[in-house]
Scaffold this active site. Sequence first.
Site, PDB file in Angstrom:
ATOM      1  CE1 TYR A  56      -3.041  -3.183   0.615  1.00  0.00           C
ATOM      2  CE2 TYR A  56      -3.178  -2.746   2.586  1.00  0.00           C
ATOM      3  CZ  TYR A  56      -3.546  -3.447   1.436  1.00  0.00           C
ATOM      4  OH  TYR A  56      -4.417  -4.513   1.854  1.00  0.00           O
ATOM      5  CG  HIS A 140      -0.717  -8.716   0.266  1.00  0.00           C
ATOM      6  ND1 HIS A 140      -0.333  -7.248   0.314  1.00  0.00           N
ATOM      7  CD2 HIS A 140      -1.975  -8.525  -0.024  1.00  0.00           C
ATOM      8  CE1 HIS A 140      -1.347  -6.515  -0.013  1.00  0.00           C
ATOM      9  NE2 HIS A 140      -2.484  -7.374  -0.228  1.00  0.00           N
TER      10      HIS A 140
END
Length: 333
Positions: A56, A140
């Site tokens: 992110y 992830h």
Amino acid sequence: MRLRQIQNTPVAVTELGFGASVIGNLYRVTPADDATAAVDAAWDAGIRYFDTAPHYGLGLSELRLGAALRHRPRDEYVISSKVGRLLVPNEEPHGVDTEGFVVRDDLRRQWDFSRDGVLRSIEDTLERTGLDRLDIVYLHDPDDHWRQAAEEAMPTLAELRDQGVIGAIGAGMNQSAMLARFLRETAADIVMLAGRYTLLDQSALDDVLPAAQEHGKSAVAVGVFNSGLLSRDRPAEGMKYDYQEAPPELVARALAIAEVCATHGTTLPAAAMAFPHTHPSIINVTLGMRTPEQVGRNVELHDQHIPDGLWDDLRAQGLIRSDVPAERGRGRE
């Protein structure tokens, strides 16, 4: 705000979580002051679960979230981050990141689910956040890396968990089938399920949610608005579904659900947030929150009373699957 325990772990999360991808400049710039104010507003509202990742904003989300939480009592909140994408120097920068975040691309992402990659990623996250530990670590998006993720990354996380370094471990993905494999075949405690148990998509009932129940494990629901189609009281043409323009038939179905919501005195986004809690294995809904105003709206939606009769009517009209659990997983005092 009610706490829910990750089964068979010492970690408990609030039913509503703060998703920090947007304060990493997802799609547009978020001023640093707004990011801090959003975290502060979430804290004031009782939210105590915060989720971030190196992906992110090429670390910006972790930097900002860590700075905003650093003065808070560490034992009073839960923070999760992710492994699988190492951040390494970018030898050929173009100026701006190409994966949806408005940040400089001096770094780039490098897939790595090896033991060394996991350990390095966690160390880097702790350095960026300035925190002493992570409570939950997820793999992830290991979609194309099952073998290394299952055989190297997850055992490494399990070792850290068993040593007490991490409280709980799991995986986060936009699909449910592989998440079910992580629950059935690995040491994962929890999965982050994106968009697969919503008012428009209950496919997780075919795999990951039965696996969670069978093995006494838990799930966090994200993407509950399916990229926006369920985020407004009245869906409209041109809105997004799973990151693309929503097909007309899905817009019509969302509108039909919205009409049923109105007859029960609630709204489509409030129902979309409450729906995942119909399943007992889902202990949390996490939403991206960019500003204090967004935090306030999400908390207000979370606090709305949703009558159980809504789910009965949606099942009866064929707008959600008939095997959606009849009882609510979430209750309020």
